[in-house]
Design a protein around this motif. Structure first.
Motif, PDB file in Angstrom:
ATOM      1  N   LYS A   4       0.862  -1.182   0.000  1.00 37.97           N
ATOM      2  CA  LYS A   4       0.000   0.000   0.000  1.00 37.97           C
ATOM      3  C   LYS A   4       0.900   1.233   0.000  1.00 37.97           C
ATOM      4  O   LYS A   4       2.109   1.124   0.181  1.00 37.97           O
ATOM      5  N   PHE A   5       0.303   2.394  -0.164  1.00 33.20           N
ATOM      6  CA  PHE A   5       1.056   3.645  -0.084  1.00 33.20           C
ATOM      7  C   PHE A   5       0.557   4.457   1.100  1.00 33.20           C
ATOM      8  O   PHE A   5      -0.640   4.510   1.374  1.00 33.20           O
ATOM      9  N   TYR A   6       1.506   5.074   1.786  1.00 33.55           N
ATOM     10  CA  TYR A   6       1.187   5.869   2.971  1.00 33.55           C
ATOM     11  C   TYR A   6       1.795   7.254   2.838  1.00 33.55           C
ATOM     12  O   TYR A   6       2.896   7.420   2.304  1.00 33.55           O
ATOM     13  N   GLN A   7       1.075   8.228   3.357  1.00 33.24           N
ATOM     14  CA  GLN A   7       1.559   9.590   3.448  1.00 33.24           C
ATOM     15  C   GLN A   7       1.911   9.826   4.910  1.00 33.24           C
ATOM     16  O   GLN A   7       1.084   9.611   5.797  1.00 33.24           O
ATOM     17  N   ARG A  17       6.296  18.632   7.021  1.00 34.24           N
ATOM     18  CA  ARG A  17       6.512  18.222   5.639  1.00 34.24           C
ATOM     19  C   ARG A  17       5.967  16.806   5.485  1.00 34.24           C
ATOM     20  O   ARG A  17       5.822  16.071   6.460  1.00 34.24           O
ATOM     21  N   THR A  18       5.667  16.441   4.250  1.00 40.81           N
ATOM     22  CA  THR A  18       5.035  15.155   3.980  1.00 40.81           C
ATOM     23  C   THR A  18       5.908  14.318   3.063  1.00 40.81           C
ATOM     24  O   THR A  18       6.481  14.833   2.095  1.00 40.81           O
ATOM     25  N   VAL A  19       6.016  13.018   3.382  1.00 41.61           N
ATOM     26  CA  VAL A  19       6.716  12.064   2.515  1.00 41.61           C
ATOM     27  C   VAL A  19       5.744  10.924   2.211  1.00 41.61           C
ATOM     28  O   VAL A  19       4.793  10.691   2.951  1.00 41.61           O
ATOM     29  N   ARG A  20       5.978  10.236   1.105  1.00 39.65           N
ATOM     30  CA  ARG A  20       5.164   9.073   0.732  1.00 39.65           C
ATOM     31  C   ARG A  20       6.055   7.847   0.698  1.00 39.65           C
ATOM     32  O   ARG A  20       7.163   7.895   0.166  1.00 39.65           O
ATOM     33  N   VAL A  21       5.535   6.763   1.235  1.00 47.90           N
ATOM     34  CA  VAL A  21       6.298   5.520   1.268  1.00 47.90           C
ATOM     35  C   VAL A  21       5.394   4.337   0.942  1.00 47.90           C
ATOM     36  O   VAL A  21       4.209   4.351   1.270  1.00 47.90           O
ATOM     37  N   PRO A  22       5.957   3.301   0.295  1.00 48.58           N
ATOM     38  CA  PRO A  22       5.206   2.066   0.110  1.00 48.58           C
ATOM     39  C   PRO A  22       5.433   1.166   1.318  1.00 48.58           C
ATOM     40  O   PRO A  22       6.512   1.157   1.904  1.00 48.58           O
ATOM     41  N   SER A  23       4.409   0.450   1.731  1.00 51.66           N
ATOM     42  CA  SER A  23       4.538  -0.433   2.873  1.00 51.66           C
ATOM     43  C   SER A  23       3.334  -1.359   2.922  1.00 51.66           C
ATOM     44  O   SER A  23       2.287  -1.069   2.344  1.00 51.66           O
ATOM     45  N   GLU A  24       3.489  -2.469   3.624  1.00 55.48           N
ATOM     46  CA  GLU A  24       2.368  -3.383   3.798  1.00 55.48           C
ATOM     47  C   GLU A  24       1.468  -2.968   4.960  1.00 55.48           C
ATOM     48  O   GLU A  24       0.283  -3.272   4.968  1.00 55.48           O
ATOM     49  N   THR A  25       2.036  -2.280   5.974  1.00 58.41           N
ATOM     50  CA  THR A  25       1.264  -1.852   7.144  1.00 58.41           C
ATOM     51  C   THR A  25       1.658  -0.435   7.532  1.00 58.41           C
ATOM     52  O   THR A  25       2.724   0.056   7.149  1.00 58.41           O
ATOM     53  N   VAL A  27       2.512   0.523  10.509  1.00 57.25           N
ATOM     54  CA  VAL A  27       3.680   0.446  11.393  1.00 57.25           C
ATOM     55  C   VAL A  27       4.962   0.363  10.561  1.00 57.25           C
ATOM     56  O   VAL A  27       5.941   1.061  10.827  1.00 57.25           O
ATOM     57  N   GLN A  28       4.955  -0.465   9.520  1.00 64.70           N
ATOM     58  CA  GLN A  28       6.119  -0.562   8.648  1.00 64.70           C
ATOM     59  C   GLN A  28       6.321   0.723   7.847  1.00 64.70           C
ATOM     60  O   GLN A  28       7.443   1.055   7.476  1.00 64.70           O
ATOM     61  N   ALA A  29       5.246   1.466   7.618  1.00 64.06           N
ATOM     62  CA  ALA A  29       5.367   2.748   6.922  1.00 64.06           C
ATOM     63  C   ALA A  29       6.224   3.710   7.742  1.00 64.06           C
ATOM     64  O   ALA A  29       7.044   4.450   7.197  1.00 64.06           O
ATOM     65  N   ALA A  30       6.058   3.676   9.052  1.00 65.12           N
ATOM     66  CA  ALA A  30       6.897   4.510   9.922  1.00 65.12           C
ATOM     67  C   ALA A  30       8.357   4.094   9.791  1.00 65.12           C
ATOM     68  O   ALA A  30       9.252   4.945   9.750  1.00 65.12           O
ATOM     69  N   ASP A  31       8.618   2.787   9.705  1.00 62.18           N
ATOM     70  CA  ASP A  31       9.989   2.301   9.512  1.00 62.18           C
ATOM     71  C   ASP A  31      10.548   2.774   8.176  1.00 62.18           C
ATOM     72  O   ASP A  31      11.725   3.129   8.073  1.00 62.18           O
ATOM     73  N   ALA A  32       9.714   2.759   7.136  1.00 61.60           N
ATOM     74  CA  ALA A  32      10.168   3.191   5.811  1.00 61.60           C
ATOM     75  C   ALA A  32      10.464   4.689   5.806  1.00 61.60           C
ATOM     76  O   ALA A  32      11.368   5.142   5.094  1.00 61.60           O
ATOM     77  N   ALA A  33       9.735   5.464   6.595  1.00 62.62           N
ATOM     78  CA  ALA A  33       9.933   6.914   6.643  1.00 62.62           C
ATOM     79  C   ALA A  33      11.151   7.300   7.477  1.00 62.62           C
ATOM     80  O   ALA A  33      11.718   8.376   7.280  1.00 62.62           O
ATOM     81  N   ILE A  46       0.125   9.322  10.028  1.00 66.03           N
ATOM     82  CA  ILE A  46       0.352   8.280   9.027  1.00 66.03           C
ATOM     83  C   ILE A  46      -1.016   7.988   8.413  1.00 66.03           C
ATOM     84  O   ILE A  46      -1.947   7.616   9.128  1.00 66.03           O
ATOM     85  N   ARG A  47      -1.123   8.208   7.102  1.00 66.78           N
ATOM     86  CA  ARG A  47      -2.393   7.976   6.414  1.00 66.78           C
ATOM     87  C   ARG A  47      -2.175   7.124   5.177  1.00 66.78           C
ATOM     88  O   ARG A  47      -1.268   7.408   4.385  1.00 66.78           O
ATOM     89  N   GLN A  48      -3.015   6.126   5.007  1.00 70.07           N
ATOM     90  CA  GLN A  48      -2.963   5.339   3.775  1.00 70.07           C
ATOM     91  C   GLN A  48      -3.598   6.169   2.667  1.00 70.07           C
ATOM     92  O   GLN A  48      -4.610   6.825   2.874  1.00 70.07           O
ATOM     93  N   VAL A  49      -2.970   6.172   1.491  1.00 69.90           N
ATOM     94  CA  VAL A  49      -3.513   6.896   0.348  1.00 69.90           C
ATOM     95  C   VAL A  49      -3.903   5.897  -0.736  1.00 69.90           C
ATOM     96  O   VAL A  49      -3.336   4.814  -0.835  1.00 69.90           O
ATOM     97  N   VAL A  50      -4.867   6.272  -1.533  1.00 69.90           N
ATOM     98  CA  VAL A  50      -5.351   5.413  -2.599  1.00 69.90           C
ATOM     99  C   VAL A  50      -4.271   5.265  -3.661  1.00 69.90           C
ATOM    100  O   VAL A  50      -3.656   6.252  -4.077  1.00 69.90           O
ATOM    101  N   ASP A  51      -4.027   4.036  -4.061  1.00 67.28           N
ATOM    102  CA  ASP A  51      -3.048   3.769  -5.122  1.00 67.28           C
ATOM    103  C   ASP A  51      -3.747   3.928  -6.459  1.00 67.28           C
ATOM    104  O   ASP A  51      -4.528   3.084  -6.878  1.00 67.28           O
ATOM    105  N   ASP A  52      -3.470   5.036  -7.127  1.00 68.77           N
ATOM    106  CA  ASP A  52      -4.085   5.295  -8.425  1.00 68.77           C
ATOM    107  C   ASP A  52      -3.213   4.813  -9.582  1.00 68.77           C
ATOM    108  O   ASP A  52      -3.470   5.100 -10.732  1.00 68.77           O
ATOM    109  N   GLY A  53      -2.150   4.071  -9.251  1.00 69.35           N
ATOM    110  CA  GLY A  53      -1.242   3.575 -10.275  1.00 69.35           C
ATOM    111  C   GLY A  53      -0.175   4.581 -10.659  1.00 69.35           C
ATOM    112  O   GLY A  53       0.714   4.265 -11.436  1.00 69.35           O
ATOM    113  N   LEU A  54      -0.269   5.777 -10.140  1.00 67.10           N
ATOM    114  CA  LEU A  54       0.692   6.835 -10.463  1.00 67.10           C
ATOM    115  C   LEU A  54       1.475   7.287  -9.238  1.00 67.10           C
ATOM    116  O   LEU A  54       2.077   8.344  -9.253  1.00 67.10           O
ATOM    117  N   GLN A  55       1.426   6.483  -8.187  1.00 72.26           N
ATOM    118  CA  GLN A  55       2.076   6.867  -6.936  1.00 72.26           C
ATOM    119  C   GLN A  55       3.581   7.014  -7.116  1.00 72.26           C
ATOM    120  O   GLN A  55       4.220   6.207  -7.778  1.00 72.26           O
TER     121      GLN A  55
END
Length: 85
Positions: A4-7, A17-25, A27-33, A46-55
């Protein structure tokens, strides 16, 4: 699990400031950031964002705990070097 993608909103001294990361959860999104964070920054959202295919992601997905310990697990240690004849 599905990727999934997270903001992630990062804050320091009232500046966000905002960063975007791919992650399965989330919690892991925080690790990726974490590698993207500057000294003194903290995660405020931490918010999941809709994957529109252009992430576009600012970081790679985090490695799983199993992947991070693969070299030191008993299974890997038990293999040892290949036998010599």
């Amino acid at each position: 699990m599905t990727m999934k993608f997270y903001q992630i909103d990062l804050e320091q001294g009232g500046v966000t400031r905002t960063v975007r990361v791919p992650s399965e959860t989330d919690v892991q999104a925080a690790d990726a950031a974490a590698p993207l964070m500057k000294a003194g920054e903290r995660i405020v959202a931490i918010r999941q964002v809709v994957d529109d295919g252009l992430q576009k992601a600012d970081a790679l997905p985090p490695v799983s705990q199993a992947e991070s310990f693969a070299e030191i697990t008993p299974g890997a240690a038990a293999k040892g070097p290949p036998p010599t004849s």
